[in-house]
Design a protein around this motif. Structure first.
Motif, PDB file in Angstrom:
ATOM      1  N   ILE A  51      40.325   8.253  61.430  1.00  0.00           N
ATOM      2  CA  ILE A  51      41.523   7.440  61.341  1.00  0.00           C
ATOM      3  C   ILE A  51      41.666   6.681  62.652  1.00  0.00           C
ATOM      4  N   GLY A  55      45.883   3.011  61.536  1.00  0.00           N
ATOM      5  CA  GLY A  55      46.131   3.820  60.349  1.00  0.00           C
ATOM      6  C   GLY A  55      45.041   3.781  59.304  1.00  0.00           C
ATOM      7  N   THR A  57      41.734   4.551  57.379  1.00  0.00           N
ATOM      8  CA  THR A  57      40.983   5.802  57.286  1.00  0.00           C
ATOM      9  C   THR A  57      39.616   5.564  56.651  1.00  0.00           C
ATOM     10  N   THR A  68      42.454  14.672  53.032  1.00  0.00           N
ATOM     11  CA  THR A  68      43.308  13.609  53.559  1.00  0.00           C
ATOM     12  C   THR A  68      43.477  13.784  55.056  1.00  0.00           C
ATOM     13  N   SER A  70      45.354  12.519  58.590  1.00  0.00           N
ATOM     14  CA  SER A  70      46.591  11.871  59.009  1.00  0.00           C
ATOM     15  C   SER A  70      46.857  12.194  60.476  1.00  0.00           C
ATOM     16  N   ARG A  71      47.739  11.430  61.074  1.00  0.00           N
ATOM     17  CA  ARG A  71      48.129  11.687  62.462  1.00  0.00           C
ATOM     18  C   ARG A  71      49.625  11.948  62.524  1.00  0.00           C
ATOM     19  N   LYS A  75      51.274  10.674  67.537  1.00  0.00           N
ATOM     20  CA  LYS A  75      49.854  10.310  67.640  1.00  0.00           C
ATOM     21  C   LYS A  75      49.078  11.322  68.473  1.00  0.00           C
TER      22      LYS A  75
END
Length: 116
Positions: A51, A55, A57, A68, A70-71, A75
């Protein structure tokens, strides 16, 4: 320097789920990409997901639709939600960060074991 610490690995049955977390510290201001790689016994390390700061991916074909990335809002943390796990997902999972100008950082890894 950037430090990465993974957590969340463990043993799960096939079809189950696990969530991995990676906390960052140090000079994190230059990080542009974070991700997860994995290395199964006897195999080379391979990309799982990445990622970028914007944003976007990217996923390995083998995990698309199941994992999945994600951050966190700050961050400082990256997550990997893993669903429908299979025995082939068994590996040590490593957190990765790419920091400007072109510095690669790795965590020590967390073991994920999927039993059949």
């Amino acid at each position: 320097q950037v430090q990465l610490v993974e957590s969340g690995g463990g043993l799960v049955q096939a079809g189950g789920s696990l969530s991995l977390s990676c906390a960052t510290s140090g000079n994190i201001g230059g990080i542009v990409t974070m991700g997860w790689y994995r290395q199964a016994p006897g195999k080379s390390r391979e990309l799982v997901a990445t990622i970028v700061n914007g944003g976007s991916t990217n996923y390995a074909d083998s995990v698309k639709g199941r994992f999945t990335i994600s951050r966190g809002n700050s961050k400082n943390t990256v997550f990997l939600q893993m669903n429908s796990l299979q025995p082939d997902d068994t590996a040590v999972y490593y957190c990765y960060a790419l920091s400007l100008p072109s510095l690669n950082y790795w965590g020590k890894g967390t073991l994920v074991t999927v039993s059949s």
